[in-house]
Design an enzyme around this catalytic site. Structure first.
Site, PDB file in Angstrom:
ATOM      1  N   SER A 188       0.614  -1.072   0.055  1.00  0.00           N
ATOM      2  CA  SER A 188      -0.066  -0.003   0.013  1.00  0.00           C
ATOM      3  C   SER A 188       0.848   1.176   0.141  1.00  0.00           C
ATOM      4  O   SER A 188       1.523   1.308  -1.135  1.00  0.00           O
ATOM      5  CB  SER A 188      -0.911  -0.047   1.147  1.00  0.00           C
ATOM      6  OG  SER A 188      -1.828   0.996   1.085  1.00  0.00           O
ATOM      7  N   THR A 189       0.845   2.033   1.031  1.00  0.00           N
ATOM      8  CA  THR A 189       1.663   3.063   1.009  1.00  0.00           C
ATOM      9  C   THR A 189       3.183   2.971   0.674  1.00  0.00           C
ATOM     10  O   THR A 189       3.656   2.091   1.622  1.00  0.00           O
ATOM     11  CB  THR A 189       1.515   4.055   2.426  1.00  0.00           C
ATOM     12  OG1 THR A 189       0.033   4.227   2.820  1.00  0.00           O
ATOM     13  CG2 THR A 189       2.311   5.268   2.496  1.00  0.00           C
ATOM     14  N   HIS A 215      -2.867  -1.097  -3.298  1.00  0.00           N
ATOM     15  CA  HIS A 215      -3.951  -0.125  -3.029  1.00  0.00           C
ATOM     16  C   HIS A 215      -3.916   1.214  -3.751  1.00  0.00           C
ATOM     17  O   HIS A 215      -2.828   1.953  -3.554  1.00  0.00           O
ATOM     18  CB  HIS A 215      -4.034   0.149  -1.483  1.00  0.00           C
ATOM     19  CG  HIS A 215      -4.172  -0.908  -0.423  1.00  0.00           C
ATOM     20  ND1 HIS A 215      -3.900  -0.789   0.916  1.00  0.00           N
ATOM     21  CD2 HIS A 215      -4.790  -2.261  -0.701  1.00  0.00           C
ATOM     22  CE1 HIS A 215      -4.159  -2.077   1.347  1.00  0.00           C
ATOM     23  NE2 HIS A 215      -4.769  -2.973   0.340  1.00  0.00           N
ATOM     24  N   MET A 309       0.054   1.200   5.349  1.00  0.00           N
ATOM     25  CA  MET A 309      -0.622   1.340   6.641  1.00  0.00           C
ATOM     26  C   MET A 309      -1.800   0.386   6.648  1.00  0.00           C
ATOM     27  O   MET A 309      -2.292  -0.274   5.710  1.00  0.00           O
ATOM     28  CB  MET A 309      -1.093   2.439   6.793  1.00  0.00           C
ATOM     29  CG  MET A 309      -2.290   3.064   5.734  1.00  0.00           C
ATOM     30  SD  MET A 309      -2.615   4.793   5.893  1.00  0.00           S
ATOM     31  CE  MET A 309      -3.689   5.207   4.643  1.00  0.00           C
ATOM     32  N   ASP A 312      -4.041  -5.159   6.081  1.00  0.00           N
ATOM     33  CA  ASP A 312      -4.689  -5.841   5.092  1.00  0.00           C
ATOM     34  C   ASP A 312      -3.460  -6.835   4.792  1.00  0.00           C
ATOM     35  O   ASP A 312      -2.302  -6.590   4.422  1.00  0.00           O
ATOM     36  CB  ASP A 312      -4.939  -4.826   3.757  1.00  0.00           C
ATOM     37  CG  ASP A 312      -5.547  -5.695   2.825  1.00  0.00           C
ATOM     38  OD1 ASP A 312      -6.204  -6.619   3.108  1.00  0.00           O
ATOM     39  OD2 ASP A 312      -5.402  -5.158   1.430  1.00  0.00           O
TER      40      ASP A 312
END
Length: 368
Positions: A188-189, A215, A309, A312
């Protein structure tokens, strides 16, 4: 208090973002109208985190980002439009050191900000805690400080890369055929640079297909796949339709949807499916891994959980390991945000925990 610098040429956006963060109670906010003001405030205010508009007159967002990363590296969240051009520029910015991005509200901006405000705050909070690698653009910083780096070589005059030059492929791509196993990657991030670091270290004849849940909005995953395809020896494509899984291929799940493994008459396929509300992030890592576990023996699966973050992927990758599969978690030392991999480690679901630059080697050891 978190010291936040908001950089945007729109007075309305500055006012709305100021209101969103002012209401949080633990942000001290300063503002800049363009890149030149941002650099002055960066030196004076010394923010913990910056939101940076991509398109500004004069010194634009990319050029300003370059200067920030060379002068005093600071976590930056880009504010980008959800267009193809916006995606290209934003991915370029993340390659230059930006931590994350948020979508610039369109239409009725004030109403959109009510909807997007909580997500923007969440991303900026995560960025404020982000770990920037000490080596990030270190050579450029040294040359800049010794006066041997001019604006062009620092990237200040560069245009966004539209189509990266393809790297030489070390061997012909394997012919399509039934995969012996699947690598499942979640991030993600900070994910795009992490994916670059992972995939660029793998050979073209890597024997298992790789499916990525990153994401991202739907307008970004296609440009991300094209960018990665130009930077690594593997064949990278967006899974925008059902595709047969084949060795030597990487499938990036389409944003604003989920990505799953399914069985067709021809064999295993990767496919986009409508996002489900019970999964908070999309494409969902948990949903991807769960779908693979339904169809593939756990010992033929490897899960890789990198920077991001939240949690998941942690639950299903822990289940994968418990059932005989193998998992790799990125270490805290290199993860921009050690949320997702950290949760995998805390739940005991990581077979190994390694630095970003060592994940490819760990993967090569696990995949026959």
């Amino acid at each position: 208090m978190i010291r936040l610098l908001v950089v945007d040429d729109s007075a309305l956006m500055r006012r709305l973002l100021g209101g969103v963060f002012g209401a949080e109670g633990d942000f001290e906010v300063a503002f800049a109208r363009n890149g030149d003001e941002a650099l002055a405030e960066h030196a004076r205010f010394r923010p913990d985190v910056i939101t940076l508009d991509v398109n500004m007159p004069g010194l634009d967002g990319l050029a300003c980002l370059d200067r920030i990363m060379l002068d005093r590296p600071t976590p930056v969240v880009m504010v980008s439009s959800l267009t193809a051009d916006g995606a290209e520029v934003t991915l370029d910015a993340m390659g230059r050191g930006a931590v994350d991005f948020v979508a610039k509200p369109g239409g009725a901006v004030s109403l959109e900000m009510d909807r997007l405000g909580p997500l923007i705050v969440q991303k900026v909070r995560a960025a404020a805690r982000a770990r920037l690698r000490p080596t990030l653009r270190l050579a450029e910083r040294i040359r800049a400080r010794t006066g041997s780096l001019d604006g062009a070589s620092a990237g200040l005059a560069r245009k966004p890369t539209r189509t990266p030059a393809p790297s030489p492929r070390s061997a012909p791509l394997p012919a399509p055929g039934p995969p012996e196993g699947i690598v499942l990657v979640g991030t993600s991030t900070g994910g795009p640079p992490a994916l670059d670091a992972l995939l660029s270290r793998l050979p073209a004849d890597f024997p298992w297909p790789i499916v990525v849940a990153q994401h991202m909005p739907g307008s970004f995953t296609g440009p991300l796949a094209r960018r990665l395809d130009g930077l690594c020896a593997l064949n990278v494509q967006e899974a925008s339709r059902p595709m047969s899984l084949a060795p030597g291929n990487v499938y990036v799940g389409k944003g604003d949807a989920d990505v799953t493994i399914a069985r067709r008459w021809s064999g295993l396929v990767v496919q986009p499916v409508p996002a489900r509300a019970d999964y908070p992030w999309h494409p969902s890592v948990d949903r991807l891994v769960a779908s693979a576990l339904d169809l593939v023996e756990p010992n033929r699966l490897v899960g890789v959980l990198m920077t991001g973050m939240g949690r998941d992927g942690a639950e299903t990758m822990s289940a994968l390991r418990a059932r005989g599969g193998r998992t790799i978690a990125e270490s805290e030392e290199t993860a921009v945000v050690w949320g997702m991999p950290g949760e995998l480690v805390r739940t005991g679901g990581a077979s190994v925990v390694v630095a970003l630059e060592d994940i490819a080697d760990a993967l090569l050891e696990m995949v026959p």
